[in-house]
Write an enzyme that holds these catalytic residues in place. Structure first.
Site, PDB file in Angstrom:
ATOM      1  N   TYR A  58      -1.694  37.753  16.976  1.00 45.39           N
ATOM      2  CA  TYR A  58      -2.042  37.368  15.575  1.00 45.39           C
ATOM      3  C   TYR A  58      -2.411  35.799  15.253  1.00 45.39           C
ATOM      4  O   TYR A  58      -1.589  34.969  15.963  1.00 45.39           O
ATOM      5  CB  TYR A  58      -0.980  37.960  14.344  1.00 45.39           C
ATOM      6  N   HIS A 116      25.414  35.880  -4.596  1.00 46.68           N
ATOM      7  CA  HIS A 116      24.949  34.785  -4.892  1.00 46.68           C
ATOM      8  C   HIS A 116      23.329  34.799  -4.528  1.00 46.68           C
ATOM      9  O   HIS A 116      22.731  34.879  -5.652  1.00 46.68           O
ATOM     10  CB  HIS A 116      25.466  33.666  -3.801  1.00 46.68           C
ATOM     11  N   HIS A 137      16.978  30.953  -5.860  1.00 46.29           N
ATOM     12  CA  HIS A 137      17.465  32.262  -6.485  1.00 46.29           C
ATOM     13  C   HIS A 137      16.438  33.178  -7.096  1.00 46.29           C
ATOM     14  O   HIS A 137      16.478  33.763  -8.092  1.00 46.29           O
ATOM     15  CB  HIS A 137      18.322  31.806  -7.970  1.00 46.29           C
ATOM     16  N   HIS A 186      17.080  27.315   0.075  1.00 45.08           N
ATOM     17  CA  HIS A 186      17.826  28.123  -0.733  1.00 45.08           C
ATOM     18  C   HIS A 186      17.227  28.256  -2.246  1.00 45.08           C
ATOM     19  O   HIS A 186      16.572  27.451  -2.615  1.00 45.08           O
ATOM     20  CB  HIS A 186      19.020  27.603  -0.904  1.00 45.08           C
ATOM     21  N   ASP A 207       6.789  42.232  10.061  1.00 48.81           N
ATOM     22  CA  ASP A 207       6.032  40.956  10.492  1.00 48.81           C
ATOM     23  C   ASP A 207       6.970  39.531  10.304  1.00 48.81           C
ATOM     24  O   ASP A 207       6.396  38.715  11.485  1.00 48.81           O
ATOM     25  CB  ASP A 207       4.854  40.797   9.431  1.00 48.81           C
TER      26      ASP A 207
END
Lengths: 235, 235, 235, 235
Positions: free
Chosen positions: D232, D174, D100, D98, D123
């Site tokens: 790839y 958020h 910001h 998580h 991708d």
């Protein structure tokens, strides 16, 4: 004077001033940090216009609450009167920071307070970060820096904002001031203010009809970090 | 020639050139700084197209005010003629800086002068930073760099702007030139110009109806830092 | 095979690949540079998906113009076929660079060529940096990387653009390719391309009615740096 | 408890947390990474509100899937409940991040999912990165962090999105959460998410009528890197 107290204040204020260019908030000699010791009324502030690279902790200027220089060979920041006015009105704050950080300045120049568009804002600022009205020519020409302090206080009084819950402001056409319990906290508030200013700019571009977050989310995030029921951090 | 004078000029001009990529204003070999010694008429300027990483102080090129190379194995910056023209017309300046700094270029490409939207602008530029008219095909094809200097001077003359009060300009479709009493000051003016260019961009996005700051605030901030009544800094 | 030639090519290609994250053009393992030796037809290219921090010069993969791996334990970049197709069609180029640099990608995603809004553009790109048409589902599903090369060539052929005068392109919905005489030059062209992409974005915001610079200014800046009458640099 | 397992998890989680400010995704103490060991159900997560500069690998907090702290003197990240809820619903993921990060937050604040405008997006994210609905006051006031997890899961369930194909989400008002098989992969997904968020912002400015890339190009790029036919990388 308490030499040890002043020495420690100088070191904290010096470190906080250096933290501003490190955080990308300040170019050249722009920006200043001060701290007040509430018991003695001693204020320590950055000297005016000294390049950061040459500045030493001992160059910090010591004044009283009326702006009389008590110690130090250098002139204090030209914004001293604004800091002092804030200390007089906002009794709980011990440090003030002024920068020309880019994104906060953009909102100040646009003459708009920053709406609370998300939790990054709410974690630090409990509602809109307000923008003052424009100073009148009389205010600017008489005692500009003092009047800058006064118009900040007027904004918080009129809009009934608690300066501890919203520890920052935009001065119309000028830029941001933030504050806090300590120089470190006041600097952190400047970092957050510039970040949320940038986030708000683009939020409005990505969604032209966006509204601020609801009050209950603002409450949740603010009080998760502040006050008696805070549960963020190790405190 | 005064060897000591030239040595010192080369070192100042070299340091000022290096300050440009350090400040994020210059990529690759773009940008150049020169200095003039008003007594002798000696000009020192960056050589053309030399990578910053390989450049030494001694590579700076020495010319006279007519552009004749007096010393140095390298060719001077291709923008030399613009610098010389500015030195001839603006008698108080001793250094000129040219960059392609991003934000200043954006306004130059947009063909707009930068309005004074705030005190960050007013601290350094006393009013709009003007943008020249577009050069004609004849001007571009005959003596491009010379005509670039001429159109800058024309802009300041026509709009009655004092080049010491507004130490910078945008050349239409091209980019910024700034100047000052010293190379260091001229570089600082380039830093401020790019910063206020970016601030102005977003100010107009955040408030589509924003107006420049009032004249009395422009006066206050400019004269707080410049002229006989200045009280900013330690001077 | 010429061991010495391959060793030198590997070192140049390796250095050019590292220059991409250094210039802020590449995140994670995105981006690749190759070089061709026109005499032997030997191609050296970055291996696929190897983190920059772990990559060594000797990891560069050696192939022929048909994409057969001649040396090296690693698989070549998955974009190899695009590079090879460009080498076959554009006989004067010796190096190809592909990145996902932010600003160039934004224009590629927007499906627009970058107009020549200023001299920063004109110094390197002699006119619009074109954007290809969208690939069809058949092209994408059959031989995607090969077809990416083909659509670039189609764009230059149809629009009668000289790939040496405009050393770069945007592939619709994807991102930029640039090229040049050497890996260093091709990387420089990627740096310039991303810079002018960003400048053009904001130019259009600052002035919604802006037009490209006139042909005579494009000519002046391009030919000041390129061709027989160039006078920029020490060459 | 398996001491060796926990030691290794702490080191990976610590390194992944430090990678966030290094990548410019996190300021101050914002952001957190966790890892789960699926066999033992042991979860390791960043402590709450500890400055990155002072944090040690051993400060990482060990919990079980119900959030009981098994080891460590510090309180876990206040977002722990969100992480746990994701681990319970998304069985294939072993790490959650998580942040910001600026650009992802801008889209979360704008309340919009990020459209797949190009191959940089494709991708890593197989389609729109969704934005959750706004949490109700009841959800926020009862068990905010748990409900944040629930609304993410609801979003993926309702929109029939495979969390392994779209390893990230925006929580309305958020910010972003990403996940992956390993902490390193989950951090990479946060890096990509912020990058494509910024690219998408400007793509819409450069072309107001732009549409997402066609499904066949999305397929091509996603499956070039993922699944049984991926080609790839060196895998």
């Amino acid at each position: 004077m308490n030499e040890q107290l002043i020495k420690e204040m100088k070191e904290r204020v010096f470190a906080a001033n250096l933290a501003l260019p490190d955080a990308g908030l300040v170019k050249l000699t722009w920006g200043n940090v001060s701290e007040i010791d509430r018991e003695t009324g001693i204020v320590v502030i950055k000297p005016s216009g000294v390049p950061y690279g040459q500045m030493k902790a001992d160059d910090m200027v010591v004044t009283d609450l009326e702006g009389h220089v008590l110690a130090g060979a250098l002139k204090p920041s030209s914004d001293l009167e604004t800091h002092l006015e804030l200390y007089k009105a906002f009794k709980e704050i011990n440090s003030v920071v002024h920068t020309h950080s880019k994104n906060a300045v953009m909102w100040a120049q646009a003459g708009r307070g920053i709406p609370a568009y998300g939790t990054t804002h709410a974690d630090t600022f409990y509602g809109v970060v307000p923008c003052t009205r424009q100073l009148t020519s009389k205010e600017v020409e008489s005692a500009y820096e003092l009047e800058t302090g006064k118009v900040i206080i007027e904004t918080f009084t009129k809009e009934k904002i608690d300066p501890m819950a919203v520890p920052g402001v935009l001065v119309y056409g000028h830029g941001p001031f933030t504050w806090g319990k300590t120089p470190q906290k006041a600097v952190e508030n400047s970092i957050v203010l510039d970040e949320i200013a940038e986030m708000a700019e683009v939020t409005e571009i990505v969604n032209k009809n966006i509204l601020p977050i609801p009050q209950y989310l603002l409450d949740k995030h603010y009080f998760r970090k502040h006050g008696v029921n805070a549960y963020y951090g190790q405190g």
